[in-house]
Design a protein around this motif. Structure first.
Motif, PDB file in Angstrom:
ATOM      1  N   GLU A  58      12.044   9.909  20.734  1.00  0.00           N
ATOM      2  CA  GLU A  58      10.759   9.876  20.042  1.00  0.00           C
ATOM      3  C   GLU A  58      10.169   8.479  19.959  1.00  0.00           C
ATOM      4  O   GLU A  58       8.964   8.330  19.698  1.00  0.00           O
ATOM      5  CB  GLU A  58      10.909  10.453  18.625  1.00  0.00           C
ATOM      6  CG  GLU A  58      11.874   9.686  17.714  1.00  0.00           C
ATOM      7  CD  GLU A  58      13.309  10.152  17.878  1.00  0.00           C
ATOM      8  OE1 GLU A  58      14.162   9.717  17.089  1.00  0.00           O
ATOM      9  OE2 GLU A  58      13.561  10.947  18.808  1.00  0.00           O
ATOM     10  N   LYS A  59      10.966   7.429  20.173  1.00  0.00           N
ATOM     11  CA  LYS A  59      10.469   6.069  20.041  1.00  0.00           C
ATOM     12  C   LYS A  59      10.395   5.309  21.367  1.00  0.00           C
ATOM     13  O   LYS A  59       9.872   4.197  21.394  1.00  0.00           O
ATOM     14  CB  LYS A  59      11.348   5.273  19.068  1.00  0.00           C
ATOM     15  CG  LYS A  59      11.292   5.774  17.637  1.00  0.00           C
ATOM     16  CD  LYS A  59      12.145   4.892  16.726  1.00  0.00           C
ATOM     17  CE  LYS A  59      12.072   5.385  15.288  1.00  0.00           C
ATOM     18  NZ  LYS A  59      12.892   4.532  14.384  1.00  0.00           N
ATOM     19  N   THR A  60      10.920   5.892  22.423  1.00  0.00           N
ATOM     20  CA  THR A  60      10.981   5.168  23.698  1.00  0.00           C
ATOM     21  C   THR A  60      10.339   5.928  24.857  1.00  0.00           C
ATOM     22  O   THR A  60      10.373   5.436  25.986  1.00  0.00           O
ATOM     23  CB  THR A  60      12.445   4.864  24.065  1.00  0.00           C
ATOM     24  OG1 THR A  60      13.179   6.085  24.150  1.00  0.00           O
ATOM     25  CG2 THR A  60      13.084   3.960  23.017  1.00  0.00           C
ATOM     26  N   SER A  61       9.763   7.089  24.596  1.00  0.00           N
ATOM     27  CA  SER A  61       9.177   7.877  25.681  1.00  0.00           C
ATOM     28  C   SER A  61       7.869   7.260  26.152  1.00  0.00           C
ATOM     29  O   SER A  61       7.008   6.899  25.339  1.00  0.00           O
ATOM     30  CB  SER A  61       8.932   9.329  25.227  1.00  0.00           C
ATOM     31  OG  SER A  61      10.155   9.987  25.010  1.00  0.00           O
ATOM     32  N   GLU A  94       0.078  11.389  18.254  1.00  0.00           N
ATOM     33  CA  GLU A  94       1.280  11.113  19.029  1.00  0.00           C
ATOM     34  C   GLU A  94       0.920  10.752  20.469  1.00  0.00           C
ATOM     35  O   GLU A  94       1.535   9.860  21.069  1.00  0.00           O
ATOM     36  CB  GLU A  94       2.212  12.325  19.005  1.00  0.00           C
ATOM     37  CG  GLU A  94       3.549  12.099  19.685  1.00  0.00           C
ATOM     38  CD  GLU A  94       4.438  13.329  19.644  1.00  0.00           C
ATOM     39  OE1 GLU A  94       5.581  13.240  20.130  1.00  0.00           O
ATOM     40  OE2 GLU A  94       3.982  14.378  19.130  1.00  0.00           O
ATOM     41  N   ARG A 117       1.927   2.728  23.951  1.00  0.00           N
ATOM     42  CA  ARG A 117       3.251   2.229  24.309  1.00  0.00           C
ATOM     43  C   ARG A 117       3.389   2.095  25.825  1.00  0.00           C
ATOM     44  O   ARG A 117       3.917   1.091  26.326  1.00  0.00           O
ATOM     45  CB  ARG A 117       4.314   3.169  23.756  1.00  0.00           C
ATOM     46  CG  ARG A 117       5.752   2.723  23.969  1.00  0.00           C
ATOM     47  CD  ARG A 117       6.679   3.854  23.573  1.00  0.00           C
ATOM     48  NE  ARG A 117       6.414   4.319  22.222  1.00  0.00           N
ATOM     49  CZ  ARG A 117       6.598   5.571  21.807  1.00  0.00           C
ATOM     50  NH1 ARG A 117       7.037   6.480  22.664  1.00  0.00           N
ATOM     51  NH2 ARG A 117       6.340   5.908  20.558  1.00  0.00           N
ATOM     52  N   ALA A 119      -0.286   7.180  20.544  1.00  0.00           N
ATOM     53  CA  ALA A 119       0.833   6.255  20.327  1.00  0.00           C
ATOM     54  C   ALA A 119       1.637   6.086  21.609  1.00  0.00           C
ATOM     55  O   ALA A 119       2.001   4.960  21.983  1.00  0.00           O
ATOM     56  CB  ALA A 119       1.713   6.761  19.188  1.00  0.00           C
ATOM     57  N   LEU A 176      16.437   6.461  22.060  1.00  0.00           N
ATOM     58  CA  LEU A 176      15.825   7.452  21.176  1.00  0.00           C
ATOM     59  C   LEU A 176      14.569   8.010  21.837  1.00  0.00           C
ATOM     60  O   LEU A 176      13.652   7.253  22.166  1.00  0.00           O
ATOM     61  CB  LEU A 176      15.482   6.818  19.832  1.00  0.00           C
ATOM     62  CG  LEU A 176      16.657   6.243  19.031  1.00  0.00           C
ATOM     63  CD1 LEU A 176      16.153   5.576  17.754  1.00  0.00           C
ATOM     64  CD2 LEU A 176      17.664   7.339  18.692  1.00  0.00           C
ATOM     65  N   ASP A 182      17.714   0.348  19.789  1.00  0.00           N
ATOM     66  CA  ASP A 182      16.505  -0.285  19.264  1.00  0.00           C
ATOM     67  C   ASP A 182      15.393  -0.181  20.302  1.00  0.00           C
ATOM     68  O   ASP A 182      15.609  -0.520  21.472  1.00  0.00           O
ATOM     69  CB  ASP A 182      16.779  -1.756  18.934  1.00  0.00           C
ATOM     70  CG  ASP A 182      15.552  -2.452  18.375  1.00  0.00           C
ATOM     71  OD1 ASP A 182      15.126  -2.098  17.271  1.00  0.00           O
ATOM     72  OD2 ASP A 182      15.001  -3.341  19.068  1.00  0.00           O
ATOM     73  N   PRO A 183      14.204   0.276  19.931  1.00  0.00           N
ATOM     74  CA  PRO A 183      13.134   0.461  20.921  1.00  0.00           C
ATOM     75  C   PRO A 183      12.758  -0.827  21.657  1.00  0.00           C
ATOM     76  O   PRO A 183      12.482  -0.804  22.862  1.00  0.00           O
ATOM     77  CB  PRO A 183      11.966   0.997  20.093  1.00  0.00           C
ATOM     78  CG  PRO A 183      12.612   1.637  18.907  1.00  0.00           C
ATOM     79  CD  PRO A 183      13.813   0.806  18.610  1.00  0.00           C
ATOM     80  N   GLN A 228      17.236   6.925  28.593  1.00  0.00           N
ATOM     81  CA  GLN A 228      17.313   7.656  27.333  1.00  0.00           C
ATOM     82  C   GLN A 228      18.579   8.499  27.264  1.00  0.00           C
ATOM     83  O   GLN A 228      19.180   8.649  26.193  1.00  0.00           O
ATOM     84  CB  GLN A 228      16.082   8.547  27.165  1.00  0.00           C
ATOM     85  CG  GLN A 228      14.810   7.795  26.821  1.00  0.00           C
ATOM     86  CD  GLN A 228      13.605   8.711  26.731  1.00  0.00           C
ATOM     87  OE1 GLN A 228      13.617   9.836  27.243  1.00  0.00           O
ATOM     88  NE2 GLN A 228      12.553   8.253  26.090  1.00  0.00           N
ATOM     89  N   TRP A 258       7.101  11.828  28.030  1.00  0.00           N
ATOM     90  CA  TRP A 258       6.597  12.578  26.877  1.00  0.00           C
ATOM     91  C   TRP A 258       5.993  13.908  27.308  1.00  0.00           C
ATOM     92  O   TRP A 258       6.221  14.942  26.664  1.00  0.00           O
ATOM     93  CB  TRP A 258       5.565  11.727  26.136  1.00  0.00           C
ATOM     94  CG  TRP A 258       4.961  12.387  24.940  1.00  0.00           C
ATOM     95  CD1 TRP A 258       5.540  12.577  23.716  1.00  0.00           C
ATOM     96  CD2 TRP A 258       3.642  12.948  24.852  1.00  0.00           C
ATOM     97  NE1 TRP A 258       4.674  13.223  22.872  1.00  0.00           N
ATOM     98  CE2 TRP A 258       3.500  13.458  23.540  1.00  0.00           C
ATOM     99  CE3 TRP A 258       2.584  13.067  25.745  1.00  0.00           C
ATOM    100  CZ2 TRP A 258       2.330  14.076  23.110  1.00  0.00           C
ATOM    101  CZ3 TRP A 258       1.422  13.675  25.308  1.00  0.00           C
ATOM    102  CH2 TRP A 258       1.296  14.174  24.017  1.00  0.00           C
TER     103      TRP A 258
END
Length: 317
Positions: A268-271, A86, A93, A89, A266, A177-178, A261, A276
């Motif tokens: 979990e998908k945009t942090s 994670e 990102r 990832a 979202l 949507d991310p 956010q 994070w």
């Protein structure tokens, strides 16, 4: 009988030894002047960083937050961070967003600087005021304004797209949507970053000798050639500093991501990396893990800042 005059008696050369310069006594006055600033830095910067490093080597959870003694666990937190898929990832990102945001910000800021050089005095003043207003707006206020523009129900963007395309964009969510989330985030970050780049590049480009540009123009060089062959090399050090600073700022962006956010993204998908780490510390209560991740982030930023520090020292020399 002629007599020759006696030679003048030799005058003994009396040379005094050079007067010894007295060594200046060390004075504490400069240190006394620096003491308040050093105290503020130690209180606001050094102590939190030291506490962060200490916490990263401890098992520090909710129990410790309520008074339980923390347990020293060595490098376990760092091992957990560096082996977490994670984390990588989120890091990828964050770097992808940073690269795109820095490239767009530098390009637009440079174009605005070139435009300001060609504008008249009145129009340049108008552009300067507009840039200052965008730059002075707080990050949260900017997010609120852009969030309203991209609002699902009453956003002006959906309204204009409906009028222009003829399709019904009412109810379209840009933040769920991310990809479109980072599009809106990029608009906010670039919009806030362009003024600083534009002002700095404008100040640098105005220092390029006009005679050199006119000579190149007489030799047949067009505008693009004059920019890349004369102006860019002249302000190369400024560009390097701007790129490094933009990389650091966009990599540790926090307020814009967190506020956006809250409007509809979202987690979990945009942090990004900073958000994070904050969520790991507050949501899960694992402050030791979050502290270790923060130290890793600081280490990454220090590596990136090395080129900026080296350039600064080179200019001082």
């Amino acid at each position: 009988m002629t007599t020759t005059p006696d030679a003048p008696p030799a005058v003994a050369a009396t040379t005094r030894p050079p007067q010894q310069l007295r060594a200046k006594r060390p004075t504490l006055f400069p240190y006394a002047l620096l003491a308040p600033a050093i105290a503020v830095l130690a209180l606001l910067v050094a102590w939190p960083i030291l506490r962060l490093i200490i916490t990263s080597f401890q098992e520090y959870g909710r129990a410790q937050a309520f008074g339980a003694p923390p347990e020293w666990i060595g490098f376990d937190n760092y091992t957990e961070v560096l082996t977490s898929s994670e984390f990588y990832a989120v890091l990828a990102r964050s770097f992808a967003f940073m690269v795109v945001a820095v490239a767009v910000t530098m390009a637009l800021g440079t174009l605005v600087a070139l435009l300001m050089m060609r504008l008249g005095r009145a129009m340049r003043l108008l552009v300067t005021v507009g840039l200052l207003l965008a730059w002075a707006m707080p990050a949260l206020s900017s997010v609120m304004v852009w969030g309203w523009m991209f609002d699902t129900r009453s956003g002006v963007v959906n309204y204009l797209l409906t009028k222009i395309t003829g399709d019904d964009w009412t109810g379209h969510s840009w933040l769920i949507d991310p990809l479109s989330f980072f599009l809106v985030l990029g608009l906010i970050v670039v919009w806030m970053g362009v003024p600083f780049i534009a002002f700095t590049m404008y100040a640098g480009l105005t220092q390029v000798p006009v005679d050199t540009l006119e000579a190149a123009q007489l030799d047949g060089a067009n505008g693009r050639q004059r920019f890349f062959l004369i102006q860019v090399p002249f302000v190369r050090s400024i560009i390097l500093v701007l790129v490094v600073l933009s990389v650091i700022w966009d990599l540790r962006v926090f307020a814009q991501v967190y506020a956006l956010q809250g409007i509809g993204g979202l987690y979990e998908k945009t942090s990004t990396l900073g958000v994070w780490i904050y969520q790991k510390g507050t949501a899960s209560g694992d402050f030791g893990f979050a502290a270790a991740a923060a130290v890793v982030m600081v280490f990454i930023l220090l590596i990136i800042s090395f080129s900026y520090v080296r350039q600064t020292l080179k200019e001082d020399d």
